[in-house]
Design a protein around this motif. Structure first.
Motif, PDB file in Angstrom:
ATOM      1  N   ARG A 106       0.900  -1.433   0.435  1.00  0.00           N
ATOM      2  CA  ARG A 106      -0.166   0.623  -0.004  1.00  0.00           C
ATOM      3  C   ARG A 106       0.838   1.276  -0.002  1.00  0.00           C
ATOM      4  NH1 ARG A 106      -2.745  -1.381   4.399  1.00  0.00           N
ATOM      5  NH2 ARG A 106      -2.021  -0.573   6.028  1.00  0.00           N
ATOM      6  N   ASP A 107       1.480   0.627   0.597  1.00  0.00           N
ATOM      7  CA  ASP A 107       3.039   2.752   0.778  1.00  0.00           C
ATOM      8  C   ASP A 107       3.553   2.506  -0.836  1.00  0.00           C
ATOM      9  OD1 ASP A 107       2.346   2.367   3.478  1.00  0.00           O
ATOM     10  OD2 ASP A 107       4.042   1.879   4.709  1.00  0.00           O
ATOM     11  N   LEU A 108       3.718   1.268  -1.216  1.00  0.00           N
ATOM     12  CA  LEU A 108       4.611   1.562  -2.755  1.00  0.00           C
ATOM     13  C   LEU A 108       3.803   2.141  -3.716  1.00  0.00           C
ATOM     14  CD1 LEU A 108       6.141  -2.119  -2.338  1.00  0.00           C
ATOM     15  CD2 LEU A 108       7.415   0.555  -2.411  1.00  0.00           C
ATOM     16  N   THR A 109       2.397   2.064  -3.709  1.00  0.00           N
ATOM     17  CA  THR A 109       1.710   2.052  -4.398  1.00  0.00           C
ATOM     18  C   THR A 109       1.350   3.393  -4.573  1.00  0.00           C
ATOM     19  OG1 THR A 109      -0.413   1.649  -3.056  1.00  0.00           O
ATOM     20  CG2 THR A 109       0.635   0.195  -5.026  1.00  0.00           C
ATOM     21  N   ARG A 110       0.412   4.380  -2.933  1.00  0.00           N
ATOM     22  CA  ARG A 110       0.394   5.540  -2.610  1.00  0.00           C
ATOM     23  C   ARG A 110       1.318   6.301  -3.385  1.00  0.00           C
ATOM     24  NH1 ARG A 110      -2.582   4.867   2.545  1.00  0.00           N
ATOM     25  NH2 ARG A 110      -4.526   3.851   1.986  1.00  0.00           N
ATOM     26  N   GLY A 111       2.856   6.184  -3.052  1.00  0.00           N
ATOM     27  CA  GLY A 111       4.114   7.112  -3.055  1.00  0.00           C
ATOM     28  C   GLY A 111       4.189   8.215  -1.767  1.00  0.00           C
ATOM     29  N   HIS A 112       3.824   8.102  -1.302  1.00  0.00           N
ATOM     30  CA  HIS A 112       3.385   9.096  -0.153  1.00  0.00           C
ATOM     31  C   HIS A 112       4.736   8.597   1.226  1.00  0.00           C
ATOM     32  CE1 HIS A 112       0.782  11.393  -1.328  1.00  0.00           C
ATOM     33  NE2 HIS A 112       0.159  10.625  -1.750  1.00  0.00           N
ATOM     34  N   LEU A 113       6.560   8.545   1.033  1.00  0.00           N
ATOM     35  CA  LEU A 113       6.760   7.991   1.101  1.00  0.00           C
ATOM     36  C   LEU A 113       7.828   9.290   2.046  1.00  0.00           C
ATOM     37  CD1 LEU A 113       8.364   5.361  -0.930  1.00  0.00           C
ATOM     38  CD2 LEU A 113       6.272   5.444   0.790  1.00  0.00           C
ATOM     39  N   SER A 114       8.350   9.215   3.253  1.00  0.00           N
ATOM     40  CA  SER A 114       9.348   9.862   4.282  1.00  0.00           C
ATOM     41  C   SER A 114      10.069   9.493   4.529  1.00  0.00           C
ATOM     42  CB  SER A 114       8.279  10.621   5.836  1.00  0.00           C
ATOM     43  OG  SER A 114       7.866   9.559   6.022  1.00  0.00           O
ATOM     44  N   THR A 115      11.618  10.314   5.056  1.00  0.00           N
ATOM     45  CA  THR A 115      12.778   9.606   5.568  1.00  0.00           C
ATOM     46  C   THR A 115      12.417   9.264   7.293  1.00  0.00           C
ATOM     47  OG1 THR A 115      13.238  11.414   4.708  1.00  0.00           O
ATOM     48  CG2 THR A 115      15.162  10.593   6.075  1.00  0.00           C
ATOM     49  N   VAL A 116      12.659   8.188   7.222  1.00  0.00           N
ATOM     50  CA  VAL A 116      12.863   7.030   8.108  1.00  0.00           C
ATOM     51  C   VAL A 116      14.153   7.860   9.486  1.00  0.00           C
ATOM     52  CG1 VAL A 116      13.423   5.233   9.606  1.00  0.00           C
ATOM     53  CG2 VAL A 116      12.170   5.612   7.466  1.00  0.00           C
ATOM     54  N   PRO A 117      13.722   8.175   9.911  1.00  0.00           N
ATOM     55  CA  PRO A 117      14.321   8.994  11.912  1.00  0.00           C
ATOM     56  C   PRO A 117      15.405   8.170  11.857  1.00  0.00           C
ATOM     57  CG  PRO A 117      11.885   9.333  12.406  1.00  0.00           C
ATOM     58  CD  PRO A 117      12.136   8.217  11.508  1.00  0.00           C
ATOM     59  N   PRO A 118      16.621   8.600  12.728  1.00  0.00           N
ATOM     60  CA  PRO A 118      17.634   7.695  12.817  1.00  0.00           C
ATOM     61  C   PRO A 118      17.752   6.537  13.968  1.00  0.00           C
ATOM     62  CG  PRO A 118      18.636  10.375  13.166  1.00  0.00           C
ATOM     63  CD  PRO A 118      16.881  10.516  12.601  1.00  0.00           C
ATOM     64  N   ALA A 119      16.177   6.796  14.495  1.00  0.00           N
ATOM     65  CA  ALA A 119      16.088   6.159  15.881  1.00  0.00           C
ATOM     66  C   ALA A 119      15.865   4.725  15.568  1.00  0.00           C
ATOM     67  CB  ALA A 119      15.006   6.456  16.982  1.00  0.00           C
ATOM     68  N   ALA A 120      15.392   4.328  14.324  1.00  0.00           N
ATOM     69  CA  ALA A 120      14.976   3.149  13.558  1.00  0.00           C
ATOM     70  C   ALA A 120      16.202   2.634  13.334  1.00  0.00           C
ATOM     71  CB  ALA A 120      13.661   3.769  12.133  1.00  0.00           C
TER      72      ALA A 120
END
Length: 320
Positions: A106-120
């Motif tokens: 679902r995230d790949l198809t929508r394309g609304h992605l954000s940068t993953v924080p360094p905590a991850a």
């Protein structure tokens, strides 16, 4: 020789279950607040590991170990009577794998992605180090006591490591894409989650097939046990291998061995011989798991039976 399975062994096994559950909770919380689907997938895999180990460590297992080997082999031939909990855990694991896979798609198809924080990234690195430390402790302990569980732990840890490394690569590339403002790299986090979901589905499938189709208990043909018999026969003090049964359980083989020794040696000496044979089998054949040794005094039979009894026999051999 299975009397070495002390309460300490159960404590070590439960430490692994608790650590997997704690890792799943920690990674799940951080993955939820940071929005990292890869870390959420890795958390679900740790939870699947904990569930799989829990299904093998429930109370009925300890009661079954206390039964005689003859009763246990009979039960194995008839099939396990307690696969319900294992199947339930397997279904939950499959559902978790499907959920994380659908979420990543679902995230790949929508394309609304954000940068993953360094905590991850920090969380997944700490989890890898912590998981490796727990694994080394369990592996060395069970290998030292010759329980045979070390091989299963190594197999389980390998795929757990695959999951964490996949999440690590996905999170790292996603962070690099955010810093470099290169949007294609942002897709690596949900792609890693998708791959992790596939690993979770594989684990659930392997558990449910082992429970339903009972692929764990298959006796090897006699020609494949010849190497085992030859190895035991080379141990100093073993006169003859009276019986050897090899039962294939997944990727590993459990052995039931009966050897005969000199009837004049002490019980401690007989135990040392059987212990030497057991360790030799587990060190020479990496796919050998648990080895149960039975020791009996050697009986040459008629007409040689009386030859080794004359010295200590006070009863006259001639009719008076």
């Amino acid at each position: 020789m299975n009397d070495k399975q002390s309460p300490q062994s159960e404590t070590v096994a439960w430490n692994g279950i608790v650590s997997d559950a704690a890792l799943a909770l920690a990674k799940g919380c951080v993955g939820y607040f940071t929005g990292s689907k890869a870390l959420l997938g890795d958390a679900l895999y740790s939870g699947a590991d904990a569930a799989a180990k829990l299904s093998e460590a429930l109370p009925w297992r300890s009661e079954q170990v206390k039964k005689t080997d003859e009763t246990r082999r009979t039960q194995q031939g008839q099939g396990n009577k307690e696969p319900i909990i294992a199947i339930l855990f397997s279904v939950l694991i499959l559902m978790a794998g499907l959920q994380i896979a659908f979420s990543a798609i679902r995230d790949l198809t929508r394309g609304h992605l954000s940068t993953v924080p360094p905590a991850a990234l920090v969380t997944v690195l700490i989890s890898i180090v912590f998981k490796e430390g727990i694994f080394q402790y369990q592996y060395r302990y069970f290998k030292k006591i010759g329980d045979g569980s070390h091989a299963a732990y190594a197999d389980s840890h390998r795929f757990s490591l695959y999951s964490s490394i996949t999440a690590l690569i996905g999170i790292t590339l996603s962070m690099v894409g955010g810093y470099m403002e290169w949007s294609p790299l942002l897709y690596m986090d949900p792609i890693a989650a998708l791959l992790t979901g596939a690993l979770i589905l594989r684990k659930g499938y392997s558990m449910i097939t082992a429970s339903v189709y009972d692929k764990k208990n298959q006796e090897l043909p006699s020609e494949e046990t010849a190497n085992f018999i030859e190895t035991v026969g080379r141990v100093h003090g073993v006169i003859r291998v009276e019986h050897l049964q090899a039962i294939e359980q997944g990727r590993y083989v459990n052995l039931q061995v009966k050897i005969s020794v000199n009837p004049r040696i002490t019980v401690m000496e007989a135990q040392d011989i059987s212990e030497c044979a057991r360790k030799l089998l587990q060190h020479r054949f990496v796919h050998v798991g648990e080895v149960h040794m039975d020791v009996v005094p050697y009986d040459p039979g008629y007409p040689y039976k009386s030859n080794h009894q004359l010295v200590d026999n006070d009863i006259p051999t001639l009719l008076q």
